[in-house]
Design a protein around this motif. Structure first.
Motif, PDB file in Angstrom:
ATOM      1  N   THR A 111      -3.985  12.389  -7.523  1.00  0.00           N
ATOM      2  CA  THR A 111      -4.945  12.716  -6.471  1.00  0.00           C
ATOM      3  C   THR A 111      -6.309  12.125  -6.805  1.00  0.00           C
ATOM      4  N   VAL A 112      -7.118  11.945  -5.780  1.00  0.00           N
ATOM      5  CA  VAL A 112      -8.504  11.515  -5.949  1.00  0.00           C
ATOM      6  C   VAL A 112      -9.342  12.753  -6.228  1.00  0.00           C
ATOM      7  N   THR A 113     -10.009  12.788  -7.357  1.00  0.00           N
ATOM      8  CA  THR A 113     -10.813  13.959  -7.717  1.00  0.00           C
ATOM      9  C   THR A 113     -12.056  14.035  -6.844  1.00  0.00           C
ATOM     10  N   PHE A 114     -12.656  15.213  -6.817  1.00  0.00           N
ATOM     11  CA  PHE A 114     -13.855  15.411  -6.014  1.00  0.00           C
ATOM     12  C   PHE A 114     -14.987  14.510  -6.490  1.00  0.00           C
ATOM     13  N   SER A 115     -15.154  14.390  -7.802  1.00  0.00           N
ATOM     14  CA  SER A 115     -16.244  13.553  -8.333  1.00  0.00           C
ATOM     15  C   SER A 115     -16.041  12.087  -7.974  1.00  0.00           C
ATOM     16  N   GLU A 116     -14.791  11.598  -8.030  1.00  0.00           N
ATOM     17  CA  GLU A 116     -14.520  10.209  -7.655  1.00  0.00           C
ATOM     18  C   GLU A 116     -14.774   9.981  -6.169  1.00  0.00           C
ATOM     19  N   LEU A 117     -14.353  10.935  -5.365  1.00  0.00           N
ATOM     20  CA  LEU A 117     -14.537  10.815  -3.927  1.00  0.00           C
ATOM     21  C   LEU A 117     -16.023  10.831  -3.563  1.00  0.00           C
ATOM     22  N   LEU A 118     -16.767  11.761  -4.153  1.00  0.00           N
ATOM     23  CA  LEU A 118     -18.200  11.852  -3.874  1.00  0.00           C
ATOM     24  C   LEU A 118     -18.921  10.594  -4.357  1.00  0.00           C
ATOM     25  N   TYR A 119     -18.545  10.096  -5.515  1.00  0.00           N
ATOM     26  CA  TYR A 119     -19.197   8.887  -6.044  1.00  0.00           C
ATOM     27  C   TYR A 119     -18.921   7.676  -5.160  1.00  0.00           C
ATOM     28  N   SER A 120     -17.675   7.511  -4.701  1.00  0.00           N
ATOM     29  CA  SER A 120     -17.347   6.343  -3.877  1.00  0.00           C
ATOM     30  C   SER A 120     -18.111   6.352  -2.561  1.00  0.00           C
TER      31      SER A 120
ATOM     32  N   TYR B  44       0.836  -1.193   0.000  1.00  0.00           N
ATOM     33  CA  TYR B  44       0.000   0.000   0.000  1.00  0.00           C
ATOM     34  C   TYR B  44       0.877   1.251   0.000  1.00  0.00           C
ATOM     35  N   PHE B  45       0.627   2.119  -0.948  1.00  0.00           N
ATOM     36  CA  PHE B  45       1.352   3.380  -1.062  1.00  0.00           C
ATOM     37  C   PHE B  45       0.818   4.323   0.017  1.00  0.00           C
TER      38      PHE B  45
ATOM     39  N   ILE C 132       8.698  15.560 -12.760  1.00  0.00           N
ATOM     40  CA  ILE C 132       8.361  14.202 -12.316  1.00  0.00           C
ATOM     41  C   ILE C 132       6.853  14.100 -12.119  1.00  0.00           C
ATOM     42  N   GLU C 133       6.293  12.995 -12.557  1.00  0.00           N
ATOM     43  CA  GLU C 133       4.882  12.697 -12.303  1.00  0.00           C
ATOM     44  C   GLU C 133       4.780  11.445 -11.446  1.00  0.00           C
ATOM     45  N   VAL C 134       4.081  11.566 -10.318  1.00  0.00           N
ATOM     46  CA  VAL C 134       3.800  10.420  -9.448  1.00  0.00           C
ATOM     47  C   VAL C 134       2.441   9.865  -9.860  1.00  0.00           C
ATOM     48  N   ILE C 135       2.423   8.641 -10.362  1.00  0.00           N
ATOM     49  CA  ILE C 135       1.219   8.083 -10.970  1.00  0.00           C
ATOM     50  C   ILE C 135       0.195   7.595  -9.951  1.00  0.00           C
ATOM     51  N   PRO C 136       0.556   6.731  -8.991  1.00  0.00           N
ATOM     52  CA  PRO C 136      -0.470   6.180  -8.091  1.00  0.00           C
ATOM     53  C   PRO C 136      -0.977   7.208  -7.090  1.00  0.00           C
ATOM     54  N   VAL C 137      -2.155   6.962  -6.587  1.00  0.00           N
ATOM     55  CA  VAL C 137      -2.777   7.804  -5.573  1.00  0.00           C
ATOM     56  C   VAL C 137      -2.491   7.195  -4.204  1.00  0.00           C
ATOM     57  N   LYS C 138      -2.269   8.037  -3.217  1.00  0.00           N
ATOM     58  CA  LYS C 138      -2.010   7.547  -1.867  1.00  0.00           C
ATOM     59  C   LYS C 138      -3.143   6.637  -1.406  1.00  0.00           C
TER      60      LYS C 138
ATOM     61  N   TYR D  14       5.865   2.504   1.840  1.00  0.00           N
ATOM     62  CA  TYR D  14       4.829   1.469   1.820  1.00  0.00           C
ATOM     63  C   TYR D  14       4.476   1.092   3.260  1.00  0.00           C
ATOM     64  N   SER D  15       3.224   0.730   3.450  1.00  0.00           N
ATOM     65  CA  SER D  15       2.772   0.382   4.788  1.00  0.00           C
ATOM     66  C   SER D  15       1.551  -0.524   4.694  1.00  0.00           C
ATOM     67  N   LYS D  16       1.298  -1.256   5.774  1.00  0.00           N
ATOM     68  CA  LYS D  16       0.105  -2.100   5.849  1.00  0.00           C
ATOM     69  C   LYS D  16      -1.010  -1.437   6.646  1.00  0.00           C
ATOM     70  N   SER D  17      -0.705  -0.338   7.309  1.00  0.00           N
ATOM     71  CA  SER D  17      -1.712   0.380   8.091  1.00  0.00           C
ATOM     72  C   SER D  17      -2.098   1.666   7.384  1.00  0.00           C
ATOM     73  N   GLU D  18      -3.207   2.255   7.826  1.00  0.00           N
ATOM     74  CA  GLU D  18      -3.725   3.464   7.200  1.00  0.00           C
ATOM     75  C   GLU D  18      -3.842   4.560   8.237  1.00  0.00           C
ATOM     76  N   LEU D  19      -3.219   5.697   7.985  1.00  0.00           N
ATOM     77  CA  LEU D  19      -3.273   6.825   8.893  1.00  0.00           C
ATOM     78  C   LEU D  19      -3.812   8.045   8.162  1.00  0.00           C
ATOM     79  N   ILE D  20      -4.801   8.697   8.770  1.00  0.00           N
ATOM     80  CA  ILE D  20      -5.426   9.868   8.145  1.00  0.00           C
ATOM     81  C   ILE D  20      -4.444  11.027   8.077  1.00  0.00           C
ATOM     82  N   GLU D  21      -3.441  11.031   8.965  1.00  0.00           N
ATOM     83  CA  GLU D  21      -2.442  12.091   8.933  1.00  0.00           C
ATOM     84  C   GLU D  21      -1.706  12.124   7.602  1.00  0.00           C
ATOM     85  N   ASP D  22      -1.652  10.993   6.912  1.00  0.00           N
ATOM     86  CA  ASP D  22      -0.972  10.910   5.623  1.00  0.00           C
ATOM     87  C   ASP D  22      -1.934  11.061   4.447  1.00  0.00           C
ATOM     88  N   ASN D  23      -3.182  10.659   4.626  1.00  0.00           N
ATOM     89  CA  ASN D  23      -4.120  10.607   3.505  1.00  0.00           C
ATOM     90  C   ASN D  23      -5.527  10.925   3.998  1.00  0.00           C
TER      91      ASN D  23
END
Length: 433
Positions: free
Chosen positions: A345-354, A218-219, A238-244, A275-284
């Motif tokens: 980044t996650v766009t607003f429309s993607e976030l709202l839809y999910s 997990y990124f 530089i372009e970072v392709i994946p989303v956090k 990379y990490s196996k846990s999820e922290l809101i401080e990062d994402n």
């Protein structure tokens, strides 16, 4: 050297979220303080205090042994009980709310500090007990150290009382949601403040060099300072392709760059991905939307059936979406008014839809929750006047999706009339604006 320093700082930040971090540091502190008291006792601090301030010294060997033995046994019992409460808290939060909230609860600094107070006091008491000589008298007995053990035990009792209060508050769903919300708000505000307007769009990256991931995972976070230094040193973009937060497979493309880079710089880019196996809101901050949504869905499950919690969660989501509308859908780092690093980044429309897709699927049968979702979308639409037109389109699209789903799941005429009324309000407002 600077890159290694940045990586070390990032690693320390991740280590700080572990439940054993502060207890370990404080345990070492208690052990170190015990040896400091050994030194002062060897200088005769207890014998000095016996002559000048006898109230500050425990000068009876049997009393000192009894006290310290009781302290050790009592602290072990308190620790076992406290750790049991922590495990109960984590188990209940996982089963009643969402397993994703566990990293945030584990990283609770107050609980870590309290556990650290227990362990450090326990170690201090054990080593002070060992320092009592079998035939000691008032000059050989570490009387002042024993008095300090009494003070530490009193602090532990106060910490235990606070721990009971804190753990009873931490298990309440409103406090869990509020902590998630506050952390996400802080993270979003940092990102919004860091955004800078620029007129030049980021160049097309279709023909750039591609760097693929050397591992799976997990990124979790990105060492942006490293990438900025690399881009400036090589005069490249530089372009970072994946989303956090996304799972990256080994061999998947993660970075694009527009100039040839030597192997050392490529390795530095790879080291910038954490990379990490846990999820922290401080990062994402996106994780906050996911966690609050999952709490709402769990509350609407047949086993729990708590629509009040779902309504509270939707209120918090409304506030988060409103703040998210202040943020651009593109993420870039700027140097000399020019974007040098583009971040996925996650766009607003993607976030709202999910979020809405999950809520529509599991809450569309409840007219109260449906009405709350319509109110959320209405509030976002009304407050969108000064933001992007794409945000307005995303909100209207979700209004249409919600309307279609709810019509198929309600047959009562009163409910249907209410749904039509709420939907027509959107049509009227949209036509007027």
């Amino acid at each position: 050297m600077k890159n290694y320093l940045n990586n070390a700082i990032n690693y320390f930040i991740k280590l700080e979220s572990k439940i054993a971090f502060y207890p370990t540091l404080m345990s070492l502190g208690g052990l170190f303080f015990a040896f400091i008291m050994y030194y002062f006792e060897s200088l005769g601090i207890s014998s000095y205090l016996v002559e000048h301030a006898p109230l500050l010294v425990v000068n009876d060997t049997d009393t000192a042994r009894s006290l310290l033995t009781t302290f050790v046994a009592g602290l072990i019992s308190i620790m076992v009980f406290s750790f049991s409460l922590v495990m109960i808290l984590l188990n209940q939060a996982s089963s009643n709310f969402s397993p994703r909230v566990l990293p945030g609860l584990i990283s609770n600094r107050r609980h870590q500090v309290i556990l650290g107070i227990y362990i450090s006091s326990l170690l201090y008491s054990i080593f002070t007990l060992v320092a009592i000589e079998p035939n000691g008298n008032e000059y050989q007995l570490p009387g002042f150290s024993v008095l300090l053990a009494i003070v530490f035990m009193t602090v532990c009792l106060g910490a235990f009382i606070y721990f009971i209060h804190s753990i009873s508050q931490a298990i309440q769903v409103n406090n869990i949601i509020d902590k998630i919300f506050s952390t996400a708000i802080t993270r979003l505000e940092v990102l919004i403040d860091a955004e800078e307007e620029y007129k030049t769009d980021f160049p097309d990256t279709s023909n750039w060099h591609v760097l693929k991931s050397f591992k799976s995972g997990y990124f979790q976070d990105l060492s942006s300072n490293n990438l900025i230094d690399i881009a400036k040193a090589n005069h490249c973009k530089i372009e970072v392709i994946p989303v956090k937060g996304t799972y990256i497979l080994k061999g998947a493309p993660i970075v694009k760059y527009n100039v040839d880079l030597d192997e050392d710089f490529v390795k530095q880019i790879e080291a910038s991905f954490l990379y990490s196996k846990s999820e922290l809101i401080e990062d994402n901050y996106v994780l906050a939307f996911k966690q609050i949504t999952e709490i709402a869905l769990k509350a609407m499950s047949p086993g729990i059936n708590d629509p009040g919690t779902a309504i509270n969660a939707i209120d918090y989501l409304t506030d988060l979406f409103l703040l998210r509308m202040h943020k651009n859908d593109r993420g870039c780092y700027i140097e000399d008014s020019q974007p040098i690093i583009k971040v996925g980044t996650v766009t607003f429309s993607e976030l709202l839809y999910s979020v809405m897709a999950a809520l529509r699927t599991y809450c569309k049968h409840d007219i109260i929750i449906v009405a709350k979702l319509f109110n959320m979308l209405k509030y976002l639409l009304i407050n969108n006047t000064k933001y992007s037109e794409h945000y307005k389109e995303a909100v209207l699209k979700e209004v249409e999706n919600l309307y279609q789903d709810t019509l198929k799941n309600h047959s009562n005429s009163t409910d249907l009339n209410r749904i039509e009324l709420m939907y027509n309000e959107f049509l009227t407002y949209n036509s007027n604006t």
